[in-house]
Design an enzyme around this catalytic site. Structure first.
Site, PDB file in Angstrom:
ATOM      1  N   ASP A   7       0.566  -0.794   0.099  1.00 37.35           N
ATOM      2  CA  ASP A   7       0.243  -0.302   0.084  1.00 37.35           C
ATOM      3  C   ASP A   7       1.284   0.711  -0.313  1.00 37.35           C
ATOM      4  OD1 ASP A   7      -2.581   1.630  -0.098  1.00 37.35           O
ATOM      5  OD2 ASP A   7      -2.134   2.047   2.468  1.00 37.35           O
ATOM      6  N   GLU A  67      -1.878  -1.650  -4.911  1.00 40.84           N
ATOM      7  CA  GLU A  67      -2.869  -1.110  -5.622  1.00 40.84           C
ATOM      8  C   GLU A  67      -2.667  -0.131  -6.648  1.00 40.84           C
ATOM      9  OE1 GLU A  67      -6.246  -0.727  -1.486  1.00 40.84           O
ATOM     10  OE2 GLU A  67      -5.125   0.989  -2.323  1.00 40.84           O
ATOM     11  N   ASP A 139      -2.378   1.055   7.923  1.00 39.97           N
ATOM     12  CA  ASP A 139      -1.278   0.835   5.826  1.00 39.97           C
ATOM     13  C   ASP A 139      -1.074  -0.490   5.612  1.00 39.97           C
ATOM     14  OD1 ASP A 139      -1.702   3.615   5.239  1.00 39.97           O
ATOM     15  OD2 ASP A 139      -0.502   4.261   6.723  1.00 39.97           O
TER      16      ASP A 139
END
Length: 157
Positions: A7, A67, A139
């Site tokens: 992330d 992502e 996170d």
């Protein structure tokens, strides 16, 4: 298959390592690589790359997942995210790791059943899917979610 979920963020990049064996997943490790907001950009990017290089060296993942980038309303924030993401991907590339990319809505849907889930829902579901896990922060929870989604969505290699 050992999968590193990422992330990316300039201030705190979350990472999570899972082992996927068929449909079974288990937690290996998770954490965050934080940077000093007062440090120059170049130093922060080096810190991200070095921190993730250490994680990769310690856990020897077979692949990574992150992502896909999204555009913020603030162009400056988007640019900083892109720079941090570049450092993260460079660390993976230097280690010879392929990186699968997944849309944030797809990750949320894979983990919670809905693409509109809030961070709290994602973290709660990660705890359900990885019983007993101690999550290092939001996170890291997001990074574990990316790894879990990748285990289910990406083709087996």
């Amino acid at each position: 298959m050992v999968i590193l979920g990422l992330d990316p963020s300039l201030s705190s990049t979350g990472w999570g390592v899972i082992r996927a064996e068929g449909s079974r997943i288990t937690h290996v490790a998770n954490g965050q690589v934080k940077t000093d907001p007062a440090a120059p950009m170049a130093e922060r990017l080096v810190a991200l790359q070095a921190g993730l290089a250490a994680v990769i060296a310690e856990h020897a993942p077979e692949r990574a997942a992150a992502e896909e980038i999204f555009v913020n309303k603030n162009p400056q924030s988007t640019l900083k995210l892109a720079q941090a993401r570049g450092a993260v991907l460079a660390a993976c590339g230097a280690a010879g790791l392929g990186v699968n990319e997944h849309a944030a809505r797809l990750v949320k849907k894979a983990v919670t059943g809905t693409g509109a889930a809030e961070k709290v829902q994602v973290a709660a579901m990660v705890k359900v899917l990885l019983p007993g896990v101690q999550i290092a922060g939001s996170d890291a929870a997001d990074a574990l979610a990316v790894a879990i989604a990748d285990a289910h969505l990406a083709p087996r290699s």
